[in-house]
Design a protein around this motif. Structure first.
Motif, PDB file in Angstrom:
ATOM      1  N   GLU A  65       1.202   2.696  15.184  1.00 13.48           N
ATOM      2  CA  GLU A  65       1.110   1.433  14.454  1.00 13.48           C
ATOM      3  C   GLU A  65       0.386   1.716  13.144  1.00 13.48           C
ATOM      4  N   TYR A  66       0.753   0.962  12.091  1.00 13.97           N
ATOM      5  CA  TYR A  66       0.241   1.212  10.747  1.00 13.97           C
ATOM      6  C   TYR A  66      -1.286   1.219  10.657  1.00 13.97           C
ATOM      7  N   GLU A  67      -1.941   0.212  11.269  1.00 15.66           N
ATOM      8  CA  GLU A  67      -3.404   0.133  11.138  1.00 15.66           C
ATOM      9  C   GLU A  67      -4.112   1.324  11.797  1.00 15.66           C
ATOM     10  N   GLN A  68      -3.453   1.957  12.785  1.00 18.86           N
ATOM     11  CA  GLN A  68      -4.008   3.198  13.338  1.00 18.86           C
ATOM     12  C   GLN A  68      -4.069   4.278  12.266  1.00 18.86           C
ATOM     13  N   LEU A  69      -2.995   4.337  11.480  1.00 19.28           N
ATOM     14  CA  LEU A  69      -2.944   5.342  10.408  1.00 19.28           C
ATOM     15  C   LEU A  69      -4.054   5.091   9.387  1.00 19.28           C
ATOM     16  N   GLU A  74       0.820  -1.213   0.000  1.00 15.04           N
ATOM     17  CA  GLU A  74       0.000   0.000   0.000  1.00 15.04           C
ATOM     18  C   GLU A  74       0.854   1.264   0.000  1.00 15.04           C
ATOM     19  N   MET A  75       2.001   1.185   0.674  1.00 16.08           N
ATOM     20  CA  MET A  75       2.811   2.407   0.733  1.00 16.08           C
ATOM     21  C   MET A  75       3.391   2.815  -0.615  1.00 16.08           C
ATOM     22  N   LEU A  83      19.139   5.870   6.513  1.00 14.10           N
ATOM     23  CA  LEU A  83      18.213   6.818   7.173  1.00 14.10           C
ATOM     24  C   LEU A  83      18.826   8.208   7.231  1.00 14.10           C
ATOM     25  N   LYS A  84      20.126   8.229   7.470  1.00 16.67           N
ATOM     26  CA  LYS A  84      20.814   9.525   7.585  1.00 16.67           C
ATOM     27  C   LYS A  84      20.961  10.174   6.213  1.00 16.67           C
ATOM     28  N   HIS A  85      21.437   9.390   5.251  1.00 14.15           N
ATOM     29  CA  HIS A  85      21.687   9.937   3.913  1.00 14.15           C
ATOM     30  C   HIS A  85      20.395  10.416   3.260  1.00 14.15           C
ATOM     31  N   SER A  86      19.300   9.672   3.476  1.00 14.58           N
ATOM     32  CA  SER A  86      18.031  10.028   2.837  1.00 14.58           C
ATOM     33  C   SER A  86      17.270  11.084   3.623  1.00 14.58           C
ATOM     34  N   GLU A  87      17.725  11.351   4.875  1.00 13.52           N
ATOM     35  CA  GLU A  87      17.030  12.286   5.768  1.00 13.52           C
ATOM     36  C   GLU A  87      15.564  11.895   5.950  1.00 13.52           C
ATOM     37  N   ALA A  88      15.349  10.602   6.159  1.00 10.67           N
ATOM     38  CA  ALA A  88      13.983  10.068   6.304  1.00 10.67           C
ATOM     39  C   ALA A  88      13.229  10.784   7.411  1.00 10.67           C
ATOM     40  N   LYS A  89      11.958  11.086   7.149  1.00  7.75           N
ATOM     41  CA  LYS A  89      11.112  11.775   8.134  1.00  7.75           C
ATOM     42  C   LYS A  89      10.295  10.772   8.953  1.00  7.75           C
ATOM     43  N   ILE A  90       9.850   9.704   8.292  1.00  6.94           N
ATOM     44  CA  ILE A  90       9.114   8.647   8.992  1.00  6.94           C
ATOM     45  C   ILE A  90       9.769   7.317   8.632  1.00  6.94           C
ATOM     46  N   PHE A  91       9.786   6.409   9.604  1.00  3.69           N
ATOM     47  CA  PHE A  91      10.421   5.116   9.385  1.00  3.69           C
ATOM     48  C   PHE A  91       9.399   4.042   9.783  1.00  3.69           C
ATOM     49  N   PHE A  92       8.863   3.334   8.786  1.00  2.00           N
ATOM     50  CA  PHE A  92       7.921   2.243   9.013  1.00  2.00           C
ATOM     51  C   PHE A  92       8.705   0.951   9.194  1.00  2.00           C
ATOM     52  N   ILE A  93       8.410   0.236  10.278  1.00  2.00           N
ATOM     53  CA  ILE A  93       9.184  -0.962  10.596  1.00  2.00           C
ATOM     54  C   ILE A  93       8.252  -2.147  10.822  1.00  2.00           C
ATOM     55  N   VAL A 122       6.962   4.230  12.990  1.00  2.00           N
ATOM     56  CA  VAL A 122       5.658   3.568  12.964  1.00  2.00           C
ATOM     57  C   VAL A 122       5.902   2.071  12.792  1.00  2.00           C
ATOM     58  N   VAL A 123       5.384   1.276  13.702  1.00  2.00           N
ATOM     59  CA  VAL A 123       5.536  -0.175  13.564  1.00  2.00           C
ATOM     60  C   VAL A 123       4.402  -0.717  12.692  1.00  2.00           C
ATOM     61  N   ILE A 124       4.751  -1.690  11.849  1.00  2.00           N
ATOM     62  CA  ILE A 124       3.727  -2.411  11.087  1.00  2.00           C
ATOM     63  C   ILE A 124       3.556  -3.763  11.770  1.00  2.00           C
ATOM     64  N   ASP A 125       2.474  -3.914  12.488  1.00  2.00           N
ATOM     65  CA  ASP A 125       2.226  -5.200  13.129  1.00  2.00           C
ATOM     66  C   ASP A 125       1.651  -6.145  12.070  1.00  2.00           C
ATOM     67  N   ASP A 126       1.631  -7.443  12.373  1.00  2.00           N
ATOM     68  CA  ASP A 126       1.059  -8.378  11.396  1.00  2.00           C
ATOM     69  C   ASP A 126      -0.437  -8.130  11.301  1.00  2.00           C
ATOM     70  N   ILE A 127      -0.928  -7.877  10.092  1.00  2.00           N
ATOM     71  CA  ILE A 127      -2.342  -7.521   9.924  1.00  2.00           C
ATOM     72  C   ILE A 127      -3.239  -8.714  10.210  1.00  2.00           C
ATOM     73  N   ASP A 128      -2.694  -9.899   9.989  1.00  2.00           N
ATOM     74  CA  ASP A 128      -3.505 -11.100  10.117  1.00  2.00           C
ATOM     75  C   ASP A 128      -3.456 -11.682  11.529  1.00  2.00           C
ATOM     76  N   SER A 129      -2.266 -11.654  12.140  1.00  2.00           N
ATOM     77  CA  SER A 129      -2.110 -12.184  13.506  1.00  2.00           C
ATOM     78  C   SER A 129      -1.311 -11.182  14.309  1.00  2.00           C
ATOM     79  N   PRO A 130      -1.963 -10.125  14.817  1.00  2.00           N
ATOM     80  CA  PRO A 130      -1.230  -9.050  15.509  1.00  2.00           C
ATOM     81  C   PRO A 130      -0.437  -9.590  16.702  1.00  2.00           C
ATOM     82  N   THR A 131       0.770  -9.053  16.858  1.00  2.00           N
ATOM     83  CA  THR A 131       1.664  -9.521  17.921  1.00  2.00           C
ATOM     84  C   THR A 131       1.698  -8.553  19.093  1.00  2.00           C
TER      85      THR A 131
END
Lengths: 585, 585
Positions: B162-166, B79-80, B107-117, B145-154
């Protein structure tokens, strides 16, 4: 990342010329074109185009000059789709079914610098040039080049120049100058004019490139296609397949006439895999005499458009081994803009259900950024219910640059950031579009919209009706009401006079239609007025309909004689056998 | 015709976002994505992307901000590809096989603003963020922002979001602002760095659009594909198929791990029609345990790249019902730039001949305006003889905008209006390209070019060799000479010591190679140094090779001990099982 500039390596203007250069490199030895006994490879086609492009420049052709071509689907007509833009010029294909006066009008309006004429069309072109000189500065008359038959030269000429001379004398090492800007013009195609005088539709290199790629994708044309030219190249540059066959490295099978014998022979001899045509070509193929027919050894994919293929025709043609896909397009959208993409699950449906689905216009091609159906008054999107009718509007880089020298038409066409097709349609819940009518052809009766196409569909079921067109006529109470123009199969209905026949038709239509939708007036004509591409000219019929006064719910008794005379003078008839119609294309 | 202006109706900037909007309209109810028990339709995927895009904007993401993602092939990762550019931002997928230090560097070189993990990568991401804070202003550390498992959240988190909040809090009616300019940036992908440090490759919306369309065409991916995500999305945005499946209205089958069991199960359950992968995935599929296997009920089209698929592997995998097409690409060319388009006539050839043809890199995709092989000194095109080696150079709108913040690299890459791939190859008489070597890997010995790949191919036939890489080492007489680095299957050859083994290898290679091409030095390593994507880092080996003095035709007797130490310190090893290599991709 905003500071990374475009350079020659990473920003190359989009142009279909790339397809030929690439084909010459990657498909060098594959057969590019077959015409009777003539065969070329992609390397040869590229070399011939380079030669012609260099010759055009020697003839003083410069950027934005218009080069007009009047030719059936010959090798020269194909090559000029690349050679003309390679010389920086603009290709103007002229419909071979036009009369001398129309041709003269186009040559004048487009300010053509060179006029290529296939030897068969020398007489009509000579007449067009004569008309042109009457009211035109002689120095502005285009230079003429005849295209003799490459396979069986006839020696017919009009002036000094012949196409193969340009090939022969041209420079095979010609290096095409890069296109400056992909917004530059590549082609100029005149509409057939269903609703008004022909307009010159201008295509950019970008639009041509994107349209070509989108249509290959949407039709799912595989590599190594063998493409039969059953569709005139002057229809939106052969619905972009002139460029598309180069993109795919396919083989162009050129034919001079779309006769059943020539088509069957080409399909069998060259193992044709793909062709495009109007549904009328199905009739030609089905009406073939036994000795003209050949059995198809592989399935032939057919892209058809103009009018929805009628179910019985569809069933018969597919039984022969053709697989039909239906498309909808407009000259203004660089050919097909919607394709009725087939879904595997539909294969389970009964034949008549399949035909119904196939008759829908389908899904937008990828080059269209947006497509919508809008309420004409509010400009809001209609609901996706398959019922609510609105105007179909399009947006995307495959839409024309505009109409040449016609600011008013451009303003009307491009409103609120959309191109208004003038076609009325619905969106089905599954996202497929279906055209109901031309917006100008909708009849607004007592505030209700009547689709002229729906009324026609009912009348077409009458066993005695050959052709019918329904248009609005003024009505003192309802504003407008339907008026049907009909050509009968044997000129008569069971010996009835016109008045009895009119009553019979009206009562027939009332059996299947609400009264307000049934025609209140029926006029019998020997033949309906048509454009050069075989489309009924409803604007002529509307003019005619205005001359029949109608009061309340009663029909006028007869056609005034002055109208009959007017009609036979003003309406330009085309022989039926020439009708390879592409409605709106 | 130069006075026809662009307007919103006829000039729409090219962007793959269009593919999603169109899919939501024309393929609304078709399944867009399957991941374990989760299923979405295209209407739902579009709504979810709208929601995420609006949430990103609420998190202060603006145009040209970089959004980094560290995730396997999950719904969120897919989706992203739309949501991030819909918010005007730039998507930066990070290779999940990198270590914390590499991730911090990006992360430093790209100057990332948000980091989805993705939740699985929280430990390594936490370490990367710690490293980042050591030498970086804390205010510049990206929002996590953490991406939890959409099917079996941990329930695993790193910070609040968390991603699904967004998704949940986002606005489903979000209206994406039109892209200003198709040259705007859509994605930033770091190269794996075979020859130097990773570089940030910047893609435009235009390049992404054209590459996507070209690859669908070249691979002939039909409509309604069911696409198995066996290729990481962080490889050139999944070779553009992240966008391409939307363009085709297909179904994305997302899997977390490319294990044999998961792949076979997905193929069988969801009737997969298409997948892409490196040839190593063939080995995974072939090595599956009997209970993991499923019989293929329909042919699965496989696009493979990175290294030519070896003939025996090809034969075995195709016998299972996979049909393999070979592609060649580079991160800098937005993924596959050449596809070995199959010709029907080749089906008649014996299997080994077919494999040989399939191993060629093939023909340029349509978005490349030009492709050539040039003599490195004269920059003239080499002849199309399948023998003369030159550097492969490309031009076209699918080539990257450039490397981020690396002007020197940009100058070197874009020379004379071409993008220099750094790959050495030949053109066959039929127009098909074949890669011979990386230009930096070519060994120039006494004026002769030696393809390291050819020497390696010979050594690979030795029954005891597991892995081999051949590089140039300095030679006082010849300038350069080949030096082979070898990992043996059992660590030894029949009990030989290193010196005897070296002699054995050299004499073995001289049986099949001219003496000047045979390695003059052989070094045994436990494992070859590799990048995070499993490609051998020849530049490391070249540095190493310089430390072995060689005189005349005699080999040095042993490896100096300081070199051995240096090697174990400086070479970064990656576990073998992570090697899903895409050479150059």
């Amino acid at each position: 990342m905003d500071q990374l500039p475009k350079c020659a390596a990473n920003y190359v203007p989009l142009t279909p010329i790339t397809f030929l250069r690439r084909a010459a490199s990657v498909y060098a030895n594959r057969t590019s074109l077959i015409y009777e006994g003539t065969r070329f490879t992609w390397a040869q086609t590229y070399e011939r185009c380079c030669r012609v492009a260099s010759s055009l420049q020697l003839l003083n052709i410069v950027k934005n000059d218009v080069v007009s071509v009047l030719s059936p689907n010959t090798p020269a007509a194909y090559e000029m789709h690349f050679a003309v833009p390679m010389a920086g010029a603009v290709l103007n294909n002229i419909n071979t079914r036009l009369d001398a006066s129309n041709i003269a009008t186009i040559l004048k309006h487009s300010e053509a610098k060179i006029f290529f004429i296939d030897y068969q069309y020398v007489p009509i072109a000579r007449e067009a040039l004569r008309l042109l000189m009457v009211d035109y500065n002689e120095s502005k008359v285009p230079l003429v080049v005849v295209i003799d038959d490459i396979d069986s030269p006839t020696g017919i000429r009009l002036g000094e120049l012949e196409y193969e001379q340009l090939v022969h004398r041209g420079n095979p090492g010609f290096v095409q100058q890069e296109i400056d800007d992909e917004w530059d013009t590549i082609a100029l195609n005149y509409t057939s004019g269903t609703t008004s005088a022909p307009k010159g539709v201008v295509y950019s290199h970008r639009g041509a490139y994107l349209s070509t790629v989108s249509l290959i994708l949407q039709w799912e044309m595989k590599s190594e296609p063998v493409y039969l030219w059953s569709l005139p190249m002057f229809h939106c540059n052969g619905w972009t397949f002139t460029w598309g066959i180069a993109a795919r490295g396919g083989t162009n099978v050129c034919i001079r006439n779309t006769s059943a014998a020539d088509m069957y022979r080409s399909i069998a001899e060259h193992k044709v895999t793909h062709m495009s045509c109007a549904p009328i070509v199905f009739s030609i193929l089905l009406d073939a005499k036994p000795h003209e027919r050949r059995k198809l050894t592989n399935q032939v994919e057919v892209l058809t458009g103009g009018s929805p293929p009628p179910a019985p025709l569809l069933e018969k043609i597919e039984r022969l081994g053709f697989h039909v896909t239906h498309a909808y397009g407009l000259t203004e959208a660089t050919g097909p803009a919607l394709v009725c993409e087939w879904q595997a699950k539909w294969n389970q449906l009964p034949n008549d259900e399949q035909a119904k689905i196939k008759a829908r216009q389908g899904l937008s091609v990828l080059s269209l950024a947006d497509l919508d159906v809008k309420n004409l008054k509010t400009m809001a999107s209609v609901s996706r219910d398959g019922k609510t009718v609105g105007e179909i509007v399009l947006r995307g880089s495959s839409i024309m640059k505009g109409y040449l020298k016609d600011q008013e038409a451009n303003q009307n066409a491009f409103e609120d950031g959309w191109f208004r097709t003038g076609d009325m349609g619905v969106i089905h819940p599954d996202g497929y579009f279906e055209i109901k009518d031309r917006s100008k052809d909708v009849i607004i009766s007592g505030g209700e919209n009547i689709s002229s196409v729906e009324v026609e569909a009912v009348l077409y079921k009458h066993p005695k009706i050959l052709e019918v067109a329904v248009v609005a006529m003024p009505h003192e109470f309802y504003g407008e009401t339907p008026c049907a123009f009909i050509a009968l199969k044997d000129g008569k209905i069971d010996g009835m006079d016109e008045e009895a026949a009119e009553r019979e038709i009206i009562s027939y239509s009332r059996k299947s239609l609400p009264h307000f939708m049934a025609p209140k007036k029926v006029v019998f004509l020997k033949e309906l007025p048509k454009t050069s591409t075989g489309k009924v000219q409803k604007f002529q019929l509307r003019t005619l309909a205005k001359t029949y006064p109608i009061s309340s719910d009663k029909n006028s008794k007869s056609t005034p004689s002055h109208v009959k005379n007017q009609q036979s003078r003003s309406i330009h008839h085309q022989p039926q056998d020439q009708v390879i119609a592409m409605s709106r294309l």
